[in-house]
Design a protein around this motif. Structure first.
Motif, PDB file in Angstrom:
ATOM      1  N   PRO A  89       0.805  -1.238   0.000  1.00  0.00           N
ATOM      2  CA  PRO A  89       0.000   0.000   0.000  1.00  0.00           C
ATOM      3  C   PRO A  89       0.829   1.276   0.000  1.00  0.00           C
ATOM      4  CG  PRO A  89      -0.916  -1.608   1.526  1.00  0.00           C
ATOM      5  CD  PRO A  89       0.386  -2.168   1.058  1.00  0.00           C
ATOM      6  N   ALA A  90       1.923   1.307   0.775  1.00  0.00           N
ATOM      7  CA  ALA A  90       2.736   2.529   0.826  1.00  0.00           C
ATOM      8  C   ALA A  90       3.335   2.862  -0.531  1.00  0.00           C
ATOM      9  CB  ALA A  90       3.845   2.378   1.873  1.00  0.00           C
ATOM     10  N   GLU A  91       3.731   1.833  -1.281  1.00  0.00           N
ATOM     11  CA  GLU A  91       4.289   2.072  -2.608  1.00  0.00           C
ATOM     12  C   GLU A  91       3.222   2.620  -3.549  1.00  0.00           C
ATOM     13  OE1 GLU A  91       6.780   2.410  -5.827  1.00  0.00           O
ATOM     14  OE2 GLU A  91       7.212   2.236  -3.696  1.00  0.00           O
ATOM     15  N   SER A  92       2.000   2.078  -3.474  1.00  0.00           N
ATOM     16  CA  SER A  92       0.906   2.604  -4.297  1.00  0.00           C
ATOM     17  C   SER A  92       0.622   4.062  -3.962  1.00  0.00           C
ATOM     18  CB  SER A  92      -0.354   1.757  -4.082  1.00  0.00           C
ATOM     19  OG  SER A  92      -0.196   0.458  -4.606  1.00  0.00           O
ATOM     20  N   ILE A  93       0.674   4.386  -2.690  1.00  0.00           N
ATOM     21  CA  ILE A  93       0.437   5.773  -2.273  1.00  0.00           C
ATOM     22  C   ILE A  93       1.516   6.684  -2.837  1.00  0.00           C
ATOM     23  CG2 ILE A  93       0.407   7.310  -0.270  1.00  0.00           C
ATOM     24  CD1 ILE A  93      -0.916   4.983   1.287  1.00  0.00           C
ATOM     25  N   ARG A  94       2.782   6.244  -2.779  1.00  0.00           N
ATOM     26  CA  ARG A  94       3.859   7.063  -3.337  1.00  0.00           C
ATOM     27  C   ARG A  94       3.635   7.326  -4.824  1.00  0.00           C
ATOM     28  NH1 ARG A  94       7.041   2.893  -1.026  1.00  0.00           N
ATOM     29  NH2 ARG A  94       7.527   3.304   1.159  1.00  0.00           N
ATOM     30  N   ARG A  95       3.226   6.287  -5.539  1.00  0.00           N
ATOM     31  CA  ARG A  95       2.970   6.463  -6.970  1.00  0.00           C
ATOM     32  C   ARG A  95       1.823   7.444  -7.196  1.00  0.00           C
ATOM     33  NH1 ARG A  95       3.276   0.211  -9.317  1.00  0.00           N
ATOM     34  NH2 ARG A  95       5.395  -0.258  -8.554  1.00  0.00           N
ATOM     35  N   GLY A  96       0.792   7.342  -6.371  1.00  0.00           N
ATOM     36  CA  GLY A  96      -0.339   8.256  -6.506  1.00  0.00           C
ATOM     37  C   GLY A  96       0.024   9.687  -6.207  1.00  0.00           C
ATOM     38  N   ILE A  97       0.888   9.886  -5.229  1.00  0.00           N
ATOM     39  CA  ILE A  97       1.337  11.240  -4.902  1.00  0.00           C
ATOM     40  C   ILE A  97       2.119  11.831  -6.063  1.00  0.00           C
ATOM     41  CG2 ILE A  97       2.823  12.583  -3.374  1.00  0.00           C
ATOM     42  CD1 ILE A  97       2.097  10.566  -1.161  1.00  0.00           C
TER      43      ILE A  97
END
Length: 591
Positions: free
Chosen positions: A264-272
């Protein structure tokens, strides 16, 4: 008139303003009508700010110029309040006196200009129903390519000069506040031909350009506000099929969470990172698993460093610093699940410090009626008040299946809950969206996410609750094939409507500009200024920012502040017109 003479005259005028303040503060009416304290505070704030510069007349006048627009707005509100509250001669003379003070202060600034002059605004018609001005060519500009160019962070430079054909800025001086309402801005400043100079990451000069200089096809806008998204799904290559049952789409989302290969944290970074590249400035994010990790790894760096797709944060460019309102998601029917998500919310709030507030704000999100019973919603709203009146966002009136579940306890969502082993008898049937509005309206700031199937009666009700906003996700709405969105019905009632992209589970990207383009194609009667309001001012308001005190976040280029803009550009300068902004694409710039 010399600066010293001008300052002395201003001080004389402020003494008159102070007497009005004293009269209002000690009047019996002030106890019964606390809104009168607005002018009391405004006079005090302006007087104290000017006194700090009393030893330097030029700085005194510069301070007055910066503060005067807000003071004028307060004076206009005072006239409205005083006229409504009392017809006594004392109040009439107080209004007249403070208005004379304001006009004389303004005249002094014109007679004794100091420092760079603010560009003169060009007023454009910007309300629904007004005839838009056509480009000089007599035809609408062609649509620019759909894909936005990169807004990747650029190294900060000591000096940058940015020339734009148009500068768009919400005019805070036109704002007003109803007796029990929010501060609303009524107009925009639209400046033709503008140069912005940035030194060491701070705007030092904003001037108009001479007439006749070549056009570059670029416009500068406030930062875009995505009022609703779920960045945890940002690793998805394409959205899940949305046609068919809404419950079927939810099943796919749940399965994706269980089978996800990307943390999840990696997906959030990509979204940011994608959000920044899409020109966003403020993001209303539904925060679930992963955010504690993202916040933790940026703890030793600037909070504005969010966004790198790598493991370590990467600083963003001065014009594209991101801000977040993190809505901690709360849900569950069992006490254990409720406590689990409430504990996650508390840990998220505990991970934020006062120093983080400019970049990250905490909020709460009781998910939706099909995952949150009414007693949990009440608990979350109570928690929001105890935590300083943080915003509360809830998915509401999103689908017809949701309404069927509430009213009859049947339908695809009921079957889904039974299949998931979550069904509890007595929770559904005989309920309505109004039961949830009853609780949500107790929040100091509430967001109704989607609102696709709000009835006229419910919209009338929301109209009388100015602390409530509705967030529309246009392309997600279209992907599900919902009934036409009641945009005009909401706007005609004065309800604050903001925009969101939702997530990549229902939308191919996180581009708010494409949402604007979509609305422009579906509602051609809407002006560019109305579209900008949806994507900037309205989102700012919906996320709980006070336009009256925090409007600097919406000013693209404010002298003495860090830049806060989104730039757009047409392929050819002739294609850019202030009434066809949604025809252009967001690009990066280099000073």
């Amino acid at each position: 008139m010399t600066p010293h003479e001008a300052m002395n005259r201003c001080q004389q005028l402020m003494s008159h303003a102070w007497m009005v303040r004293t009269f209002i503060k000690h009047s019996p009416e002030c106890e019964d009508f606390p809104e009168l304290m607005g002018i009391v505070r405004s006079v005090f704030d302006l007087s104290r700010a000017l006194e700090t510069q009393i030893e330097n007349p030029e700085k005194y006048l510069l301070m007055l110029r910066r503060k005067l627009s807000k003071f004028k707005a307060s004076v206009r509100q005072f006239r409205e309040d005083a006229t409504r509250i009392s017809d006594h001669t004392n109040f009439k003379m107080a209004v007249q006196s403070i208005e004379v003070v304001t006009s004389d202060l303004e005249a002094i600034l014109k007679a004794c200009p100091v420092g760079p002059q603010a560009p003169p605004p060009v007023r454009l018609p910007g309300r629904m129903g007004e005839t838009p001005i056509r480009p000089e060519t007599g035809k609408e500009p062609d649509r620019v390519g759909a894909e936005p160019a990169s807004l990747a962070p650029q190294p900060r430079q000591e000096r940058q000069v940015i020339d734009v054909d148009w500068l768009f800025e919400p005019d805070v001086s036109t704002g007003s506040k109803a007796a029990a309402g929010r501060f609303r801005i009524c107009d925009w400043k639209v400046v033709e031909g503008c140069r912005v100079i940035v030194e060491d990451g701070v705007v030092v000069e904003v001037t108009t350009q001479p007439k006749g200089i070549p056009k570059n096809g670029r416009a500068m806008l406030p930062r875009l506000v995505n009022a609703h998204t779920h960045l945890e799904f940002s690793s998805l290559e394409e959205p899940f099929p949305a046609q068919g049952e809404f419950a079927g789409w939810i099943r796919q989302v749940v399965a994706s969470r269980q089978q996800q290969s990307v943390p999840p944290a990696e997906s959030i970074r990509r979204g940011i990172e994608e959000s920044r590249q899409a020109g966003l400035g403020i993001v209303g994010e539904i925060a679930t698993d992963g955010w504690l990790e993202v916040l933790g790894e940026t703890n030793s760096a600037s909070r504005n460093a969010f966004g790198s797709a790598a493991n370590s944060p990467q600083l963003v460019s001065n014009a594209m610093d991101l801000q977040f309102v993190l809505f901690a998601e709360v849900l569950g029917f069992s006490r254990e699940r409720q406590e689990q998500t409430l504990d996650r919310a508390r840990r998220l709030a505990a991970g934020l410090t006062a120093a983080d507030e400019k970049a990250v704000r905490f909020a709460l999100s009781p998910h939706a009626p099909y995952t949150v019973p009414l007693d949990l919603l009440e608990q979350v709203v109570d928690l929001s008040r105890s935590m300083g009146n943080v915003p509360v966002a809830m998915h509401l009136a999103e689908s017809l299946e949701e309404i069927e579940l509430l009213e009859r306890g049947t339908g695809p969502l009921a079957t889904m809950l039974q299949d998931f082993g979550l069904w509890q008898s007595g929770l559904f049937g005989g309920r309505s969206i109004d039961d949830y509005l009853d609780r949500l309206q107790s929040a100091a700031c509430g967001l109704i996410i989607h609102g696709n199937y709000l009835t006229s009666a419910q919209m009338d009700r929301i109209q009388n609750q100015p602390q409530l906003s509705v967030v529309w996700c246009p392309r997600t709405h279209a992907a599900f094939g919902h009934a036409p969105y009641p945009l005009q019905e909401l706007m005609s009632r004065g309800i604050n409507v903001a925009l969101g992209t939702d997530s990549r589970a229902s939308n191919p990207d996180l581009s708010l500009w494409k949402e604007i383009q979509f609305i422009g194609s579906r509602f051609p009667e809407m002006s560019s200024l109305q579209l900008l309001e949806l994507a900037t001012v309205n989102g700012f308001t919906a996320l709980g920012y006070d336009l009256e005190t925090s409007s600097g976040g919406l000013v693209p280029a404010s002298k003495g502040q860090r830049p806060a803009w989104t730039c757009i550009q047409a392929e050819q300068p002739s294609q850019l017109h202030p009434h066809a902004l949604h025809k252009t694409q967001i690009i990066s710039w280099q000073g």
